[in-house]
Design a protein around this motif. Structure first.
Motif, short mmCIF file in Angstrom:
data_model
loop_
_atom_site.label_atom_id
_atom_site.label_comp_id
_atom_site.label_asym_id
_atom_site.label_seq_id
_atom_site.Cartn_x
_atom_site.Cartn_y
_atom_site.Cartn_z
N TYR A 32 0.85 -1.19 0.00
CA TYR A 32 0.00 0.00 0.00
C TYR A 32 0.87 1.23 0.00
N SER A 33 0.25 2.35 -0.37
CA SER A 33 0.90 3.65 -0.24
C SER A 33 -0.18 4.66 0.12
N LEU A 34 0.16 5.53 1.05
CA LEU A 34 -0.78 6.56 1.50
C LEU A 34 -0.17 7.92 1.23
N HIS A 35 -0.93 8.76 0.57
CA HIS A 35 -0.48 10.11 0.25
C HIS A 35 -1.40 11.13 0.91
N GLY A 36 -0.84 12.18 1.42
CA GLY A 36 -1.66 13.24 2.00
C GLY A 36 -0.78 14.42 2.38
N PRO A 37 -1.06 15.56 1.93
CA PRO A 37 -2.12 15.86 0.99
C PRO A 37 -1.77 15.36 -0.41
N ASP A 38 -2.83 15.15 -1.19
CA ASP A 38 -2.68 14.71 -2.58
C ASP A 38 -3.48 15.66 -3.45
N PRO A 39 -2.78 16.62 -4.09
CA PRO A 39 -3.50 17.62 -4.87
C PRO A 39 -4.20 17.06 -6.12
N HIS A 40 -3.74 15.92 -6.61
CA HIS A 40 -4.32 15.31 -7.81
C HIS A 40 -4.52 13.81 -7.58
N PRO A 41 -5.50 13.44 -6.76
CA PRO A 41 -5.66 12.02 -6.42
C PRO A 41 -5.98 11.13 -7.62
N LEU A 42 -6.61 11.67 -8.64
CA LEU A 42 -6.89 10.84 -9.81
C LEU A 42 -5.60 10.39 -10.50
N VAL A 43 -4.61 11.28 -10.54
CA VAL A 43 -3.32 10.91 -11.13
C VAL A 43 -2.67 9.82 -10.29
N THR A 44 -2.61 10.04 -9.00
CA THR A 44 -1.99 9.07 -8.09
C THR A 44 -2.69 7.72 -8.18
N LEU A 45 -4.01 7.74 -8.16
CA LEU A 45 -4.77 6.49 -8.17
C LEU A 45 -4.71 5.77 -9.51
N TRP A 46 -4.84 6.49 -10.62
CA TRP A 46 -4.82 5.85 -11.94
C TRP A 46 -3.43 5.32 -12.30
N CYS A 47 -2.39 5.95 -11.79
CA CYS A 47 -1.03 5.49 -12.12
C CYS A 47 -0.77 4.07 -11.61
N GLY A 48 -1.46 3.66 -10.55
CA GLY A 48 -1.28 2.30 -10.05
C GLY A 48 -1.64 1.25 -11.08
N PRO A 49 -2.89 1.19 -11.52
CA PRO A 49 -3.24 0.17 -12.51
C PRO A 49 -2.61 0.41 -13.88
N LEU A 50 -2.46 1.68 -14.28
CA LEU A 50 -1.86 1.93 -15.60
C LEU A 50 -0.40 1.49 -15.65
N LEU A 51 0.39 1.94 -14.69
CA LEU A 51 1.80 1.53 -14.68
C LEU A 51 1.95 0.08 -14.25
N GLY A 52 0.98 -0.43 -13.49
CA GLY A 52 0.98 -1.84 -13.13
C GLY A 52 0.83 -2.74 -14.34
N VAL A 53 0.28 -2.20 -15.41
CA VAL A 53 0.16 -2.91 -16.68
C VAL A 53 1.33 -2.56 -17.60
N LEU A 54 1.64 -1.26 -17.72
CA LEU A 54 2.63 -0.81 -18.71
C LEU A 54 4.07 -1.19 -18.37
N ILE A 55 4.44 -1.15 -17.09
CA ILE A 55 5.82 -1.51 -16.72
C ILE A 55 6.13 -2.96 -17.07
N PRO A 56 5.31 -3.94 -16.67
CA PRO A 56 5.60 -5.32 -17.05
C PRO A 56 5.57 -5.55 -18.57
N LEU A 57 4.64 -4.88 -19.27
CA LEU A 57 4.61 -5.03 -20.73
C LEU A 57 5.87 -4.47 -21.37
N ALA A 58 6.36 -3.34 -20.87
CA ALA A 58 7.59 -2.75 -21.40
C ALA A 58 8.79 -3.66 -21.13
N ILE A 59 8.85 -4.21 -19.94
CA ILE A 59 9.95 -5.13 -19.60
C ILE A 59 9.90 -6.36 -20.50
#
Length: 135
Positions: A32-59
């Motif tokens: 887990y990771s907890l951020h606060g304050p988070d001025p752009h929570p949608l960026v922080t939250l979406w980067c998890g699944p997006l990079l969770g897919v893109l990093i392994p595919l790139a590797i």
């Protein structure tokens, strides 16, 4: 899968100016990771699944080995299933309810789940069949 997914949240939080409060990437616990304050929570939250897919595919694209594609395709499938099940469970600590609370449109989550689950299933199944035939 969980490592690259959570790493995505960390990168997203850092890139969007969020302050990291706490994080745990230990493989023997639920990361887990907890951020606060988070001025752009949608960026922080979406980067998890997006990079969770893109990093392994790139590797996998760089390594070009069947075992790397098996892992990458599993990550593709698993990230979609995680968001879909998080939506169904409604657990407020999971990503999907947090995405919805932060203002993500349900259609964007549904499209992500549909694409990653369908493509991931077909590719991961193919990888598994190839792996078992090779044995």
């Amino acid at each position: 899968m969980t490592f690259t997914h959570e790493l995505g949240h960390l990168i997203g939080g850092w890139a969007s100016g969020a302050t990291l409060v706490d994080a745990d990437l230990a493989p023997w616990r639920m990361p887990y990771s907890l951020h606060g304050p988070d001025p752009h929570p949608l960026v922080t939250l979406w980067c998890g699944p997006l990079l969770g897919v893109l990093i392994p595919l790139a590797i996998a694209a760089v390594i070009r080995r069947p075992s790397a594609w098996l892992v990458a395709d599993f990550c593709l499938l698993a990230n979609g299933i995680y968001l879909a099940l998080g939506w169904l469970s409604g657990d407020r600590f999971l990503d999907t309810p947090r995405l919805l609370d932060a203002g993500a449109h349900p259609v964007t989550i549904a499209v992500f789940c549909l694409l990653t689950i369908s493509i991931g299933y077909v590719r991961f199944r193919r990888d598994c069949v190839r792996s078992f035939k090779a044995s």
